[in-house]
Design an enzyme around this catalytic site. Structure first.
Site, PDB file in Angstrom:
ATOM      1  N   GLN A  57       0.747   2.302   1.994  1.00 39.94           N
ATOM      2  CA  GLN A  57       0.244   3.664   2.169  1.00 39.94           C
ATOM      3  C   GLN A  57       1.214   4.697   1.639  1.00 39.94           C
ATOM      4  OE1 GLN A  57       0.041   5.149   6.198  1.00 39.94           O
ATOM      5  NE2 GLN A  57      -1.760   6.398   5.770  1.00 39.94           N
ATOM      6  N   TYR A  80       7.653  -3.162  16.725  1.00 38.53           N
ATOM      7  CA  TYR A  80       7.844  -2.225  15.619  1.00 38.53           C
ATOM      8  C   TYR A  80       8.914  -1.201  15.981  1.00 38.53           C
ATOM      9  CZ  TYR A  80       6.638   1.227  12.018  1.00 38.53           C
ATOM     10  OH  TYR A  80       6.665   2.111  10.965  1.00 38.53           O
TER      11      TYR A  80
END
Length: 340
Positions: free
Chosen positions: A29, A157
């Site tokens: 992205q 994460y």
């Protein structure tokens, strides 16, 4: 388009020390738009885009290579062959995807960053790597989260991003690597599909609005999250990397933000352009728990004070530009189902 005309990047020619930029994770992205922005700002031949995927699938006519960033020798070889002076390290497993396989996420997120920093220490490259709002947890002040505060993430994460910030600090103080980074909130863009993040709803909702007229949201309607439009994010990366080193205190983990809104507020903003748009809510427990653990807003005053950062897109401008860009993209893809 990488920002309103007043701040759009222009090509920089005849730099005293010409940059040679290698990008990892370039098919993702951020990488998709950053690659294009850097080619525009500098020269196309000074940017080498790499990804673990075959370049034939994503690179078009631009200079690109297949690269596994977990392979230290391969990273070193690519840097040396290209004569890279900067590495923009974007390869990573994102938040929701990381929870599906935490061990893989740790191995990729930490292993690739360690390789890049080690090669940078050996070759003298500067490094950019993104951090995330995920470094914070439920105990962090939520509105806003300060630049320097408690970091106790509850996701893999987030754990890898905190560790990554510390690793960048270590390589700077121990080996002199000029490692810089930004703590991004959710990123909204139309040029590449969402990649497994908790804030992906704010990307998917636009395509679904245009192709189906409705969207099923995996978060509750009142879940307030911090967001940044991709043109602002790309500009922030470039401005940080061009900022004088002596001005930077929080070198590799600057908070940056643009707007914060709920799914219900985003749906209302979409209805300004599509009055018949419908949204239903089917919260996913995993992604809802991740979203609830993050601050509602980041305090980015340190970025403003140290290198002049300021976002340009608010919610109405972002929504209008997303529809403009996505309609054009759907037309290029040959989709006949885009709604007006």
């Amino acid at each position: 388009m990488f920002g309103p005309p007043a701040r759009r990047f222009q090509r920089v020619g005849h730099l005293p020390h010409m940059k040679r930029i290698l990008i990892t994770g370039a098919a993702g992205q951020i990488g998709t738009e950053l690659s294009a922005a850097l080619r525009t700002r500098y020269e196309p031949e000074t940017v080498l885009a790499t990804d673990i995927r075959n370049p034939a699938e994503w690179a078009g006519a631009y200079h690109a290579e297949e690269l596994d960033s977990l392979d230290t020798r391969a990273v070193r070889g690519a840097v040396e062959r290209f004569g890279a002076t900067e590495i923009f390290h974007l390869a990573a497993v994102l938040s929701a995807a990381a929870e599906q396989d935490p061990a893989r996420a740790y191995r990729i997120n930490m292993g690739t960053l360690l390789n890049v920093l080690q090669v940078a220490a050996e070759t003298g490259c500067r490094v950019f790597t993104p951090s995330s709002i995920a470094v914070f947890g439920p105990e962090t002040p939520s509105d806003p989260a300060p630049q320097s505060t408690l970091q106790r993430p509850t996701t893999m994460y987030g754990v890898t991003k905190v560790a990554g910030e510390l690793l960048c600090d270590y390589y700077h103080t121990r080996f002199g690597v000029d490692a810089r980074g930004l703590r991004f909130p959710g990123l909204v863009s139309y040029t590449a599909p969402a990649g497994g993040g908790t804030t992906d709803y704010a990307v998917d909702i636009f395509r679904c609005a245009l192709t189906e007229g409705r969207y099923t949201c995996f978060l509750k309607p009142d879940t307030r999250m911090d967001m940044l439009y991709m043109p602002d994010a790309i500009r922030a990366i470039v401005e940080l990397m061009e900022a004088p080193s002596e001005a930077l205190v929080h070198r590799n983990a600057f908070n940056v933000t643009g707007m914060h809104f709920t799914p219900a507020e985003l749906a209302d903003a979409i209805r300004v352009h599509m009055p018949d748009f419908e949204i239903v809510y089917e919260p996913d427990p995993l992604r809802q728990a991740i979203a609830d653990s993050w601050p509602a807003r980041l305090d980015d005053s340190e970025a403003f004070e140290q290198w002049g950062w300021r976002a340009e897109y608010g919610l109405p401008d972002m929504v209008a530009d997303m529809f403009r860009g996505l309609r054009s993209q759907l037309a290029r893809e040959g989709s006949g189902s885009a709604r007006r």
